[in-house]
Design a protein around this motif. Structure first.
Motif, PDB file in Angstrom:
ATOM      1  N   PRO A 234       0.832  -1.206   0.000  1.00 44.52           N
ATOM      2  CA  PRO A 234       0.000   0.000   0.000  1.00 44.52           C
ATOM      3  C   PRO A 234       0.869   1.259   0.000  1.00 44.52           C
ATOM      4  O   PRO A 234       1.972   1.267   0.539  1.00 44.52           O
ATOM      5  N   LEU A 235       0.339   2.292  -0.600  1.00 43.25           N
ATOM      6  CA  LEU A 235       1.036   3.579  -0.592  1.00 43.25           C
ATOM      7  C   LEU A 235       0.919   4.223   0.785  1.00 43.25           C
ATOM      8  O   LEU A 235      -0.033   3.968   1.532  1.00 43.25           O
ATOM      9  N   LEU A 236       1.900   5.050   1.117  1.00 43.37           N
ATOM     10  CA  LEU A 236       1.868   5.811   2.365  1.00 43.37           C
ATOM     11  C   LEU A 236       1.752   7.290   2.004  1.00 43.37           C
ATOM     12  O   LEU A 236       2.764   7.973   1.818  1.00 43.37           O
ATOM     13  N   PRO A 237       0.517   7.799   1.862  1.00 41.36           N
ATOM     14  CA  PRO A 237       0.358   9.211   1.510  1.00 41.36           C
ATOM     15  C   PRO A 237       1.077  10.105   2.517  1.00 41.36           C
ATOM     16  O   PRO A 237       0.926   9.953   3.719  1.00 41.36           O
ATOM     17  N   GLY A 238       1.880  11.003   1.996  1.00 43.41           N
ATOM     18  CA  GLY A 238       2.640  11.880   2.870  1.00 43.41           C
ATOM     19  C   GLY A 238       3.944  11.279   3.347  1.00 43.41           C
ATOM     20  O   GLY A 238       4.683  11.914   4.098  1.00 43.41           O
ATOM     21  N   GLY A 239       4.217  10.055   2.920  1.00 42.43           N
ATOM     22  CA  GLY A 239       5.474   9.407   3.301  1.00 42.43           C
ATOM     23  C   GLY A 239       5.364   8.611   4.578  1.00 42.43           C
ATOM     24  O   GLY A 239       4.348   8.638   5.283  1.00 42.43           O
ATOM     25  N   ASN A 240       6.421   7.892   4.886  1.00 40.56           N
ATOM     26  CA  ASN A 240       6.466   7.076   6.095  1.00 40.56           C
ATOM     27  C   ASN A 240       6.539   7.989   7.320  1.00 40.56           C
ATOM     28  O   ASN A 240       7.402   8.858   7.396  1.00 40.56           O
ATOM     29  N   PRO A 241       5.620   7.816   8.299  1.00 38.31           N
ATOM     30  CA  PRO A 241       5.646   8.685   9.480  1.00 38.31           C
ATOM     31  C   PRO A 241       6.829   8.407  10.399  1.00 38.31           C
ATOM     32  O   PRO A 241       7.119   9.197  11.297  1.00 38.31           O
ATOM     33  N   PHE A 242       7.517   7.270  10.198  1.00 40.76           N
ATOM     34  CA  PHE A 242       8.678   6.914  11.009  1.00 40.76           C
ATOM     35  C   PHE A 242       9.928   6.937  10.138  1.00 40.76           C
ATOM     36  O   PHE A 242       9.895   6.499   8.993  1.00 40.76           O
ATOM     37  N   GLN A 243      10.997   7.434  10.697  1.00 36.92           N
ATOM     38  CA  GLN A 243      12.229   7.536   9.940  1.00 36.92           C
ATOM     39  C   GLN A 243      12.958   6.190   9.906  1.00 36.92           C
ATOM     40  O   GLN A 243      12.759   5.344  10.782  1.00 36.92           O
TER      41      GLN A 243
END
Length: 280
Positions: A234-243
């Motif tokens: 699945p896509l992560l809209p806005g990017g991954n919230p964890f680095q």
């Protein structure tokens, strides 16, 4: 690093492997896969269990015609007060008792095992693959010529530590129904995948069941993990919230687990959130 506090160890039946959360602590058995003789063995086992612990037996079948085409099952229904349930249909009115499951698929078996009214479970599998996770966790009695399926592979220690983090920070019960939970689970698997760690669906499924995930959530987590293997996560809209730095946390914990057996330790949901926030 957050402070760990021990989790309790589940009480386990004499012939069972540990299952987190005290689940499935009842008699279990398995028959020869895909065999009519196996069905007769299953009927005999459940009949003995009924005499020993009582209850109303439930016969779970893949289709309604299954009973009519098998003499052993037909006689079982005729000789006992059996409630018959058919795959894909709600279980009829049934109080509690032993369950005989005929040819269940993996998800169906886990749901029957999780059913709170189940007091014993005998499985007549069609394929060994369908019972691999369940058998690895319950160590069922082998009836007739039945054999244990090969044990599912365990996830590598770093993946296991990431799954511990995931389990601690998501909403319980762990079903992945919440969009935010699904996003966070996806984000954690994404970090693992980008760091070169691979995870089989069977390994994830077995780990999840052994660590408190209900059948529904374990199945959804497995589907999510498999999507990374197929290259279509699945896509992560806005990017991954964890680095990506979170991977170093899991590597450190995996190293500590090897020395100190931290795999039997737990932390708080807030602690997991702080750990991941600190890795940003």
């Amino acid at each position: 690093m957050a402070r760990f506090v021990p989790i309790s160890t589940a009480t386990v039946r004499e012939n069972a492997a540990p299952v987190t959360g005290g689940r499935w602590l009842y008699p279990t058995a398995v028959t020869t896969a895909g065999s009519s003789l196996g069905l007769a063995d299953a009927v005999d086992w459940v009949s003995v269990v009924i005499r020993r612990i009582g209850g109303t037996p439930l016969l779970w079948v893949p289709k309604a015609s299954t009973v009519a085409t098998c003499t052993a099952l037909r006689e079982f229904v005729d000789n006992h007060r059996v409630v018959v349930a058919v795959a894909g249909e709600p279980i009829p009115e049934w109080h509690r008792g032993p369950v005989l499951a005929v040819w269940p698929r993996r998800a169906e078996l886990a749901e029957l095992a999780d059913e709170p009214r189940t007091t014993a479970l005998c499985v007549a599998p069609l394929r060994l693959d369908d019972i691999a996770a369940w058998a690895a966790l319950t160590q069922p009695e082998l009836l007739g010529a039945a054999i244990m399926p090969p044990a599912p592979p365990a996830p590598d220690p770093i993946v296991a530590q990431a799954l511990i983090t995931m389990t601690g920070m998501l909403t319980h019960p762990l079903t992945l129904v919440s969009p935010s939970d699904y996003r966070d689970a996806t984000a954690i698997l994404d970090i693992l995948h980008r760091a070169g760690h691979r995870f089989s669906g069977e390994a994830i499924y077995t780990w999840a069941l052994a660590n408190g995930w209900p059948a529904l959530g374990a199945g959804r987590l497995t589907e999510l993990a498999s999507s990374f293997d197929t290259g279509n996560p699945p896509l992560l809209p806005g990017g991954n919230p964890f680095q990506p730095g979170a991977i170093e946390l899991w590597r450190a914990r995996a190293a500590e687990a090897t020395r100190e057996d931290l795999r039997t330790e737990w932390t708080t949901r807030a602690g997991f959130a702080r750990d991941l926030a600190a890795s940003r």
